[in-house]
Design an enzyme around this catalytic site. Structure first.
Site, mmCIF file in Angstrom:
data_model
loop_
_atom_site.group_PDB
_atom_site.id
_atom_site.type_symbol
_atom_site.label_atom_id
_atom_site.label_comp_id
_atom_site.label_asym_id
_atom_site.label_seq_id
_atom_site.Cartn_x
_atom_site.Cartn_y
_atom_site.Cartn_z
ATOM 1 C CG ASN A 8 4.901 42.427 -47.259
ATOM 2 O OD1 ASN A 8 4.729 41.397 -47.171
ATOM 3 N ND2 ASN A 8 4.213 42.557 -45.564
ATOM 4 C CD1 TRP A 9 3.155 42.945 -52.783
ATOM 5 C CD2 TRP A 9 3.118 41.116 -54.878
ATOM 6 N NE1 TRP A 9 2.389 43.583 -54.452
ATOM 7 C CE2 TRP A 9 2.923 42.531 -55.023
ATOM 8 C CE3 TRP A 9 2.836 40.222 -55.704
ATOM 9 C CZ2 TRP A 9 2.767 42.624 -56.518
ATOM 10 C CZ3 TRP A 9 2.913 39.461 -57.160
ATOM 11 C CH2 TRP A 9 3.044 41.022 -57.191
ATOM 12 C CE LYS A 10 0.862 42.439 -44.807
ATOM 13 N NZ LYS A 10 -0.188 42.446 -43.766
ATOM 14 C CG HIS A 90 5.850 42.234 -41.460
ATOM 15 N ND1 HIS A 90 4.452 41.743 -40.918
ATOM 16 C CD2 HIS A 90 5.505 43.029 -42.215
ATOM 17 C CE1 HIS A 90 4.189 42.121 -41.358
ATOM 18 N NE2 HIS A 90 3.782 43.644 -42.370
ATOM 19 C CD GLU A 92 1.489 40.524 -41.887
ATOM 20 O OE1 GLU A 92 1.626 39.931 -41.962
ATOM 21 O OE2 GLU A 92 0.604 41.585 -41.131
ATOM 22 C CD GLU A 160 5.523 47.014 -41.235
ATOM 23 O OE1 GLU A 160 5.320 48.101 -41.677
ATOM 24 O OE2 GLU A 160 5.102 45.525 -40.876
ATOM 25 N N GLY A 166 -2.643 46.937 -41.538
ATOM 26 C CA GLY A 166 -3.802 46.184 -41.917
ATOM 27 C C GLY A 166 -5.265 46.810 -41.389
ATOM 28 C CB SER A 205 -2.893 51.703 -42.205
ATOM 29 O OG SER A 205 -3.633 50.728 -41.709
ATOM 30 N N GLY A 226 1.783 47.512 -46.941
ATOM 31 C CA GLY A 226 1.004 46.294 -47.303
ATOM 32 C C GLY A 226 -0.304 45.995 -48.467
ATOM 33 N N GLY A 227 -1.721 46.225 -48.152
ATOM 34 C CA GLY A 227 -2.398 46.666 -48.634
ATOM 35 C C GLY A 227 -2.432 47.129 -50.125
HETATM 36 C C1 PEP Z 1 2.678 45.340 -43.723
HETATM 37 O O1 PEP Z 1 2.584 44.523 -44.077
HETATM 38 O O2 PEP Z 1 3.942 45.975 -43.149
HETATM 39 C C2 PEP Z 1 1.685 46.411 -43.673
HETATM 40 C C3 PEP Z 1 1.884 47.869 -43.375
HETATM 41 O O3 PEP Z 1 0.161 46.526 -44.140
HETATM 42 P P1 PEP Z 1 -0.464 47.569 -44.421
HETATM 43 O O4 PEP Z 1 -0.066 48.649 -45.491
HETATM 44 O O5 PEP Z 1 -1.870 46.441 -45.128
HETATM 45 O O6 PEP Z 1 -0.946 48.106 -43.060
#
Ligand code: PEP
Length: 246
Positions: A8-10, A90, A92, A160, A166, A205, A226-227
């Site tokens: 997920n590039w957000k 999600h 967010e 999640e 993050g 993470s 994500g990251g």
């Molecule tokens: C996400 O964006 O769904 C996520 C899990 O982010 P990260 O891996 O950066 O914690």
């Protein structure tokens, strides 16, 4: 079931960052797991055209197929440009846009009708975990966010924990195991034995250094990242870790 490494590039990445898809394809020319990247909406079409191996998904969609909804994107449009999937619910979006379980269920149903795979996200906040509400929260989100149209083919559930996204914080193996077992049991109770094939992703993470251990946990069928999905050099070892479980 085929395991899934989803990125997920957000709201990250510019047009030039689509070169990361080429890097991923070079590193994994014929992967034994599904690889999915969900870039920001303006990059979806080019991403889908560019990438023969990596599947492409959106990060949200509207619950309607068309109409006067400025700024929104219909699931039918997402499907028509060659994307396979859409992330829905999600945390967010639940936080930033006040999305409710009911809205997420409507979007998920619309995604199913359009022929997309819905990656439906659920997870507790830190306070909810401290107050021992995790399983109640997951139960309510599963019941409220998944429509009756959900099947193993058209639905992926991503667990999640909000506090792990993050932050660099990761639940213990036992906490992930408990949540995933609960999600599996809840899905089977509602949808029957075929729900044993619904892919359950862990997200929060995930990185190369912890992926091996997370993928050993029962009922973890992949990850939503994500990251560490922004660069092929970070995501590729996670894909390798998932392939190593086969
Ligand atoms: C996400 O964006 O769904 C996520 C899990 O982010 P990260 O891996 O950066 O914690």
């Amino acid at each position: 079931m085929r395991k899934l490494a989803a990125g997920n590039w957000k709201m990250n990445g510019l047009a030039e960052n689509l070169s990361e898809l080429d890097n991923l394809t070079q590193a994994h020319p014929s992967p034994n797991v599904d690889i999915l990247i969900c870039p920001p909406a303006p990059l979806l079409m080019q991403a889908a055209l560019q990438s023969p191996v990596v599947q492409i998904g959106a990060q949200d969609c509207h619950a309607k197929t068309n109409g006067a909804h400025t700024g929104d994107i219909s699931p039918d449009l997402i499907k028509s440009i060659g994307a396979t999937s859409v992330i829905l619910g999600h945390s967010e979006r639940r936080q930033d846009h006040g999305e409710t379980n009911e809205q997420i269920a409507a979007k998920t149903q619309a995604a199913h009708a359009a022929g997309l795979i819905a990656v439906v996200c659920i997870g507790e906040t830190h306070l909810q975990r401290l107050e021992n509400e995790t399983l109640d929260v997951l139960a309510a989100q599963l019941a409220g966010s998944l429509p009756a149209s959900s099947t193993a083919e058209n639905t992926v559930v991503a667990y999640e924990p909000v506090w792990a996204i993050g932050t660099g914080l990761v639940p213990t193996d036992q906490q992930i195991d408990q949540a995933h077992a609960f999600i599996r049991d809840t899905l089977v109770a509602r949808f029957g034995d075929t729900a044993k094939e619904i892919r359950l992703l862990y997200g929060g993470s995930v990185k190369a250094s912890n992926a091996d251990a997370i993928f050993q946990i029962k009922n973890v069928d992949g990850a939503l990242v994500g990251g560490a999905s922004l660069k092929a050099s970070d995501f590729s070892p996670i894909i390798n870790a998932l392939e190593n479980t086969l």
